[in-house]
Design an enzyme around this catalytic site. Structure first.
Site, short mmCIF file in Angstrom:
data_model
loop_
_atom_site.label_atom_id
_atom_site.label_comp_id
_atom_site.label_asym_id
_atom_site.label_seq_id
_atom_site.Cartn_x
_atom_site.Cartn_y
_atom_site.Cartn_z
N ASN A 92 74.74 103.13 14.36
CA ASN A 92 73.63 104.06 14.11
C ASN A 92 74.60 104.91 12.97
O ASN A 92 75.45 105.17 13.01
CB ASN A 92 73.29 105.00 15.08
CG ASN A 92 72.52 104.23 16.08
OD1 ASN A 92 72.14 102.78 15.81
ND2 ASN A 92 72.25 104.72 17.19
N HIS A 109 78.74 101.78 10.53
CA HIS A 109 77.96 101.21 9.44
C HIS A 109 78.02 102.37 8.69
O HIS A 109 77.16 102.81 7.89
CB HIS A 109 76.59 101.03 9.77
CG HIS A 109 76.63 99.18 10.54
ND1 HIS A 109 75.33 98.92 11.23
CD2 HIS A 109 77.65 98.55 10.44
CE1 HIS A 109 76.04 97.75 11.77
NE2 HIS A 109 76.99 97.46 11.34
N CYS A 137 77.93 112.67 -9.06
CA CYS A 137 79.25 112.90 -8.28
C CYS A 137 79.97 114.12 -8.84
O CYS A 137 80.00 114.49 -10.18
CB CYS A 137 80.36 111.51 -8.77
SG CYS A 137 82.03 111.89 -8.37
N SER A 179 69.94 94.94 19.25
CA SER A 179 69.65 93.56 19.46
C SER A 179 70.84 92.48 19.30
O SER A 179 70.64 91.32 19.58
CB SER A 179 68.85 93.42 18.15
OG SER A 179 69.26 93.50 17.04
P1 OAD Z 1 67.79 96.55 16.20
O1 OAD Z 1 66.40 97.22 15.39
O2 OAD Z 1 68.17 95.31 15.73
O3 OAD Z 1 67.56 96.40 17.83
C1 OAD Z 1 67.27 97.66 18.31
C2 OAD Z 1 67.48 97.44 19.91
O4 OAD Z 1 66.92 98.54 20.46
C3 OAD Z 1 66.52 96.34 20.21
O5 OAD Z 1 67.15 95.37 20.96
C4 OAD Z 1 65.29 96.98 21.00
O6 OAD Z 1 64.92 96.26 22.11
C5 OAD Z 1 66.12 98.09 21.84
N1 OAD Z 1 65.09 99.27 22.01
C6 OAD Z 1 64.31 99.75 21.53
N2 OAD Z 1 63.78 100.96 22.08
C7 OAD Z 1 64.61 101.03 23.15
C8 OAD Z 1 65.18 102.40 24.11
N3 OAD Z 1 64.12 103.33 24.21
N4 OAD Z 1 66.17 102.14 24.79
C9 OAD Z 1 67.04 101.23 24.89
N5 OAD Z 1 66.72 100.36 23.77
C10 OAD Z 1 65.58 100.02 22.96
O7 OAD Z 1 68.95 97.79 15.88
P2 OAD Z 1 70.71 97.33 16.01
O8 OAD Z 1 70.77 96.39 16.89
O9 OAD Z 1 71.30 98.72 15.95
O10 OAD Z 1 72.61 97.59 9.81
O11 OAD Z 1 70.70 96.79 14.53
C11 OAD Z 1 71.93 96.57 14.02
C12 OAD Z 1 72.09 96.72 12.51
O12 OAD Z 1 71.14 95.93 11.59
C13 OAD Z 1 71.97 98.28 12.18
O13 OAD Z 1 72.99 98.95 12.16
C14 OAD Z 1 71.51 97.87 10.84
C15 OAD Z 1 70.46 96.97 10.77
O14 OAD Z 1 70.21 96.23 9.65
C16 OAD Z 1 72.76 98.41 8.72
O15 OAD Z 1 72.01 98.99 8.18
C17 OAD Z 1 73.97 97.70 8.01
#
Ligand code: OAD
Length: 230
Positions: A92, A109, A137, A179
């Site tokens: 995050n 990130h 800048c 995810s």
């Molecule tokens: P995702 O949006 O891919 O996944 C979010 C996850 O949170 C999913 O598995 C949901 O089921 C879960 N979720 C939703 N609500 C929840 C809750 N209340 N409690 C627990 N879990 C919950 O987000 P990330 O895995 O963080 O990258 O995605 C990875 C990266 O993809 C991010 O850092 C970003 C994105 O593109 C960049 O910006 C480089």
């Protein structure tokens, strides 16, 4: 498992901040359902249309500035306080964990609250909201960009190396609200398993890695994580 763990660690994703009202990227209501990452979160998009990219980041910064850390952020701050070796590795960029009091946070990130000059590389903290869109800048006057990692870019090599070392040394990995689809972050989960750590996942929906974890606690992390703490 958490009680007896000597070196617990957490790996967080966007779901950690969902209960603070910050949209996730994938799944129902996810940002990538309505926006194309190629148009907003790549170096090419920024080169083509920096104004649109900055408007999107300004919207996210201003949203986060209005939000509050939720009980999961507070539980992680408490865990850090109680366990000497505890670190939070997060995908995050919102800074909500730090606002809850966490200090040992590894931001894989980057951060919405940092900028980097595309000309001279100067990095700066910028906490202003509403986010100004016409900043240059302070060192060279060049165009600045959000201090986040975009698609097609590598992670800071020292940050990912430290994350891998922490994972290799941990005996319990809490996987919270991700995810587990974006690498190299997702690869930290099999790395923990290979090194003999136990892995507990908290997520309302199974992730790409759920089949390899020792336990899946299915539900919102803001409700479930505080219940794991004494
Ligand atoms: P995702 O949006 O891919 O996944 C979010 C996850 O949170 C999913 O598995 C949901 O089921 C879960 N979720 C939703 N609500 C929840 C809750 N209340 N409690 C627990 N879990 C919950 O987000 P990330 O895995 O963080 O990258 O995605 C990875 C990266 O993809 C991010 O850092 C970003 C994105 O593109 C960049 O910006 C480089």
């Amino acid at each position: 498992m958490l009680r007896t763990s000597r070196r617990p660690l957490a790996l967080a994703g966007a779901g950690l901040s969902a209960e603070s009202g910050i949209p996730t990227f994938r799944g129902a209501g996810g940002l990538w359902r309505n926006y194309r990452p190629e148009a907003l979160a790549t170096p090419e998009a920024f080169a083509r249309d920096p104004q649109t990219v900055w408007e999107w980041y300004a919207w996210r910064r201003d949203l986060v500035a209005e939000a509050q850390p939720n009980p999961a952020h507070h539980a992680l701050a408490r865990l850090e306080h109680e366990r000497e070796a505890f670190w939070l590795i997060t995908q995050n960029v919102d800074g909500l964990s730090q606002r809850a009091g966490s200090q040992r946070v590894l931001e894989l990130h980057g951060s919405l609250w940092r900028t980097r000059c595309i000309v001279c590389g100067h990095e700066a903290e910028d906490l202003r909201t509403p986010t100004p869109l016409d900043t240059a800048c302070e060192t060279c006057g060049g165009r600045i960009r959000p201090g986040v990692v975009w698609f097609g870019e590598g992670l800071d090599s020292q940050v990912i190396a430290k994350a891998q070392r922490l994972v290799e040394e941990c005996d319990l990995l809490l996987v919270l609200g991700t995810s587990a689809r974006v690498y190299p972050a997702a690869g930290l989960i099999p790395l923990a398993v290979q090194n003999g750590a136990r892995v507990i996942e908290i997520n309302p929906d199974p992730s790409g890695m759920s089949s390899m974890v020792n336990g899946l606690l299915q539900g919102p992390v803001g409700e479930l994580l505080p219940r794991l703490l004494p």
